[in-house]
Design a protein around this motif. Structure first.
Motif, PDB file in Angstrom:
ATOM      1  N   SER A 175      -4.193   1.823  -0.879  1.00  0.00           N
ATOM      2  CA  SER A 175      -3.325   2.601  -1.768  1.00  0.00           C
ATOM      3  C   SER A 175      -4.038   3.861  -2.244  1.00  0.00           C
ATOM      4  CB  SER A 175      -2.915   1.780  -2.990  1.00  0.00           C
ATOM      5  OG  SER A 175      -2.304   0.597  -2.591  1.00  0.00           O
ATOM      6  N   THR A 184      -0.481   4.287   7.557  1.00  0.00           N
ATOM      7  CA  THR A 184      -0.885   3.183   6.685  1.00  0.00           C
ATOM      8  C   THR A 184      -0.776   1.849   7.419  1.00  0.00           C
ATOM      9  OG1 THR A 184      -0.028   4.475   4.845  1.00  0.00           O
ATOM     10  CG2 THR A 184      -0.565   2.185   4.392  1.00  0.00           C
ATOM     11  N   VAL A 198      -5.414  -3.889  -0.560  1.00  0.00           N
ATOM     12  CA  VAL A 198      -4.272  -3.174  -1.145  1.00  0.00           C
ATOM     13  C   VAL A 198      -4.771  -1.988  -1.975  1.00  0.00           C
ATOM     14  CG1 VAL A 198      -2.391  -3.316  -2.833  1.00  0.00           C
ATOM     15  CG2 VAL A 198      -2.690  -5.135  -1.164  1.00  0.00           C
ATOM     16  N   SER A 246       0.829  -1.214   0.000  1.00  0.00           N
ATOM     17  CA  SER A 246       0.000   0.000   0.000  1.00  0.00           C
ATOM     18  C   SER A 246       0.856   1.253   0.000  1.00  0.00           C
ATOM     19  CB  SER A 246      -0.914   0.029   1.221  1.00  0.00           C
ATOM     20  OG  SER A 246      -1.604  -1.173   1.339  1.00  0.00           O
TER      21      SER A 246
END
Lengths: 221, 219
Positions: free
Chosen positions: A97, A157, A93, A29
């Protein structure tokens, strides 16, 4: 109140596998988010006006919608809308992202704008093309200035990967939840998971800040 | 693919209630987390090593642990610690408030620290008392640096309230997901949920930008 941490040690391998998935999910990510974020940030600073508007809308939308909602939408609604079925891991993901890319883009934009316009004019006066100017003059300086913000986006994240538990990605949060339910020792298991997350995120910001202190002078102009 | 959006409109009272709970959670959390942040920052800057250590541990811990995990943790720990079966709303509120107090304390501390020492010294040299210098010189300047950060913390908090849905607090996410599982209208409900969050969050994000332009200080 008595504590019994044996379930944590009994399931250590299983939980460590979750740590591995968390790290993999975070890395993917961060890298994908970084690349998309750089593109979006550059597009907003140097792109045409319509492009900048569209990208601005994307960034503000990501700032307005919770990660959880984005994740759930990616996993449950996106396959219906597009016909593409994403496994939970890849849905996570993509969602993470897209989320971090918006924040990375804002960091890039702020970094690029913090470089004084004299630098741009000097580069152009020397006959550099815009792409040369960005690669050789703007980004090297802006990148250093952005380091502390990158540190916090990375730790953010890592923390946000835990939300992937709601779409059953077998990362640390999910596995801790499973072990907690099976062993009837939620306090011990979740405490251990907290320590594990702390160990993963705390050093990141510290290391990045440490690096920044050593190279900060290179970003000054 | 046949979509039936009427499901969103026929459930609007439930969704409206969810929205109300989301807003209530955000407001109540901030009402607790601002004084909480001030107390933590004051402890850190008090000069007492014990108080400062307690504050540092609290702040660093909550800043480095995912909120969703804190929510789960509070859900299991609070009944044991307090011997009460607290409603999920209170548990979720506590988890969010602890997390946000930690963030706010760093905001207040860095805001106050950003005011140069010379400002305080000048105030004292003019014969002002310590509290006078703080309230008339340091605080008005620090405020301008704290407000933009606090505003973005507000938007983050608004979004993070969705995480308490995992312990069945009936806010917007939980409500929408519940209607989804009852009606099997997956696409419609999840998209409607995202749109409602967007309608509420987008103006807030724009407001933060405005506050940043209006009050932001650059050196």
């Amino acid at each position: 109140m008595d504590f019994d941490f044996t379930p944590v040690f009994d399931s250590a391998g299983y939980l460590l596998g979750g740590v591995g998935t968390t790290i993999l999910l975070s890395l993917l990510s961060i890298i994908l988010g970084g690349v998309i974020g750089l593109a979006v940030g550059l597009g907003r600073c140097y792109g045409s006006r319509p492009l900048a508007l569209v990208l601005g809308f994307y960034v503000d939308t990501m700032r307005a919608i919770p990660v959880l909602v984005l994740l759930v939408w990616m996993y449950f609604a996106f396959p219906i809308a597009s016909g593409i079925n994403l496994p939970p891991f890849w849905a996570a993901v993509v969602a993470l992202s897209l989320h971090s890319a918006a924040y990375v883009a804002e960091i890039f934009r702020a970094g690029i704008q913090s470089i004084r316009s004299g630098q741009t004019r000097a580069g152009l006066a020397l006959g550099m093309s815009t792409s040369q100017l960005i690669r050789k003059i703007i980004l090297p300086q802006a990148f250093i200035r952005m380091l502390p913000d990158f540190g916090s986006i990375i730790s953010r994240t890592i923390k946000y990967t835990s939300i992937a538990t709601v779409i059953a990605v077998p990362e640390l949060m999910r596995r801790a939840d499973t072990v907690a339910t099976q062993s009837y020792r939620p306090i011990e298991v979740f405490t251990a998971a907290m320590v594990a997350y702390f160990v993963m995120t705390f050093p990141v910001t510290r290391v990045v800040d440490g690096v920044y202190r050593r190279v900060a002078h290179r970003g000054q102009s | 693919m046949n979509l039936d959006w009427s499901v969103v409109f026929s459930h609007w009272p439930l969704l409206a209630h969810g929205v109300l709970m989301t807003v209530l959670l955000t407001v109540l959390t901030m009402l607790i987390a601002i004084p909480g942040g001030i107390v933590l920052a004051a402890m850190r800057m008090s000069g007492s090593r014990v108080l400062s250590l307690v504050s540092v541990c609290f702040v660093e811990f909550f800043r480095n642990v995912p909120i969703i995990l804190v929510v789960y943790w509070a859900f299991y720990v609070m009944p044991v610690l307090t011997d009460l079966s607290l409603p999920a709303f209170v548990t979720g509120l506590t988890a969010l408030a602890m997390n946000n107090s930690a963030y706010n304390s760093e905001t207040f501390r860095s805001g106050l620290n950003s005011i140069r020492k010379g400002q305080r010294e000048a105030g004292l040299a003019l014969g002002m008392s310590g509290p006078q210098t703080f309230f008339k010189i340091v605080l008005p300047q620090a405020w301008r640096r704290v407000l933009p950060v606090l505003a973005s913390a507000w938007v983050s908090l608004f979004k993070d309230t969705s995480l308490v849905s995992v312990i069945s607090v009936g806010e917007l996410t939980y409500t929408a997901m519940l209607i989804r599982s009852q009606t099997f209208r997956v696409m419609e409900m999840i998209t409607a949920m995202a749109v409602i969050y967007w309608l509420m969050g987008y103006p807030q994000a724009k407001l933060v930008d405005w506050i940043n332009r209006r009050y932001g200080v650059s050196e």
